[in-house]
Scaffold this active site. Structure first.
Site, PDB file in Angstrom:
ATOM      1  N   CYS A 159       0.835  -1.199   0.000  1.00  0.00           N
ATOM      2  CA  CYS A 159       0.000   0.000   0.000  1.00  0.00           C
ATOM      3  C   CYS A 159       0.874   1.255   0.000  1.00  0.00           C
ATOM      4  CB  CYS A 159      -0.889  -0.043   1.247  1.00  0.00           C
ATOM      5  SG  CYS A 159      -1.825   1.454   1.518  1.00  0.00           S
ATOM      6  N   CYS A 196       0.088   3.906   2.528  1.00  0.00           N
ATOM      7  CA  CYS A 196       0.404   3.545   3.908  1.00  0.00           C
ATOM      8  C   CYS A 196       1.907   3.600   4.145  1.00  0.00           C
ATOM      9  CB  CYS A 196      -0.077   2.118   4.201  1.00  0.00           C
ATOM     10  SG  CYS A 196      -1.768   1.798   3.656  1.00  0.00           S
ATOM     11  N   ASP A 197       2.660   2.944   3.265  1.00  0.00           N
ATOM     12  CA  ASP A 197       4.067   2.685   3.557  1.00  0.00           C
ATOM     13  C   ASP A 197       5.049   3.504   2.727  1.00  0.00           C
ATOM     14  OD1 ASP A 197       3.152   0.889   5.406  1.00  0.00           O
ATOM     15  OD2 ASP A 197       3.379  -0.869   4.133  1.00  0.00           O
TER      16      ASP A 197
END
Ligand code: FAD
Length: 309
Positions: free
Chosen positions: A133, A136-137
């Site tokens: 993701c 997200c990351d």
């Protein structure tokens, strides 16, 4: 019977349970694994108001919040079929264990899973350089070298997104051409720190025991194995909604997502859906949770219009 029965105990289902229970109506939540994908997440830094947390801790907080209310939590229960009983204004959910649950409304929040590339190293280095993701990351790889595997829309979007954060992006596509929309491909080609490798089959993710150090791919034209040194790898070959059990009962998109309207209503009266399992764009915890709240309010609205006083 329940007034609201929620199927799936991730962020969407948990939020739906809290919202439904706070209306003082009979609420149940059945899920295979309470917590959902969050259980597999290491760091979470984008759930607004929580600067930083860990997945399992966040999952525990979800469960504690739900348990604070009068909610019937049925964990380790997998749903296998949804059956409408229009005459009685009831929906039945059948479980794998043979039991069946009846409810006036149902909220489907069974989430999704990222498709894996299934090469050596992928499982071993999940959360240690292997990510799925970019929202997200991505920031964890600031200034570093990353690869994106997959040249469809999500892969090319991820590469464009990451190019603004990381040092260098290598996009790896199995086919001889990218499948993303032309406008995205043009944008990608305009970026100075992106290399695109076509006709390449990823064969292995390598690491030093602690974290990712690179990947190997086979040049499909020459069968030569090549190596790319990297700190991160984003696998972008598809997100699969957990909706197989709903095929033929409610409307699904061509990607298998539950089709919902702005209120979370599905094609079946009394049945609502929320989170990653639906057509709502951007699969994120905060979006799933917001969606769960919305579906619960829609279910409540349905109940006050259809239930005799
Ligand atoms: P899920 O979390 O997928 O929950 C689905 C629930 O349904 C589970 O309880 C599951 O057991 C259950 N279920 C499935 N099928 C059935 C069935 N047939 N019967 C009964 N129960 C069933 N998002 C962020 O915002 N920030 C991050 O940092 C972040 N990092 C991530 C890292 C990883 C490794 C992964 C995989 C995802 C990450 N995400 C992140 C995405 C985020 O986890 C999801 O968007 C979010 O969990 C979706 O919530 P959901 O409730 O819709 O579904």
């Amino acid at each position: 019977p329940f007034d609201v029965l929620i199927v799936g105990g991730g962020p969407a289902g948990a939020a739906a349970a809290v919202y439904a229970a706070r209306k003082g109506i009979r609420t149940g939540i059945a899920s295979e694994r309470f917590g959902g994908q969050v259980l597999d997440t290491l760091g979470i830094e984008n759930f607004i108001s929580i600067k930083e947390t860990e997945g399992p801790r966040f999952a525990l907080a979800l469960e504690e919040h739900v348990r604070h209310y009068d909610v019937d939590i049925m964990n380790l229960q997998r749903a296998k079929a949804l059956v409408p009983h229009a005459d009685e204004n009831m929906v039945e959910v059948q479980l794998e264990n043979g039991a069946s649950l009846r409810s006036r409304t149902v909220i489907l929040s069974t989430g999704a899973r990222w498709r894996n590339i299934n090469v050596p190293g992928e499982q071993e280095y999940k959360n240690k350089g292997v990510a799925y993701c970019p929202h997200c990351d991505g920031p964890l790889f600031k200034g570093k070298r990353v690869a994106v595997i997959g040249g469809g829309n999500s892969g090319v979007e991820a590469a464009i997104d990451l190019a603004g954060i990381v040092g260098h992006v290598t996009l790896i596509e199995f086919d001889t051409k990218l499948r993303a929309d032309a406008v995205l491909q043009r944008k990608l080609q305009s970026l100075p720190n992106v290399t695109v490798i076509l006709n390449a089959q990823t064969t292995e993710i390598t690491g030093d025991g602690q974290k990712v150090t690179g990947l190997h791919y086979k040049d499909r034209a020459t069968d030569e194995i090549k190596q790319v040194p990297l700190e991160g790898i984003f696998v972008q070959i598809g997100l699969v909604p957990n909706t197989d059990w709903l095929k033929g009962t409610i409307e699904l998109s061509r990607y298998g997502e539950i089709v919902v309207d702005a209120k979370g209503q599905t094609s079946m009266p009394g049945v609502f859906a929320a989170g990653d399992a639906t057509t709502v764009p951007y699969k994120q915890i905060i979006i799933a949770a917001g969606d769960g709240a919305k579906a619960a309010l829609s279910a409540f609205d349905h109940l006050i219009r259809t239930t005799a006083p």
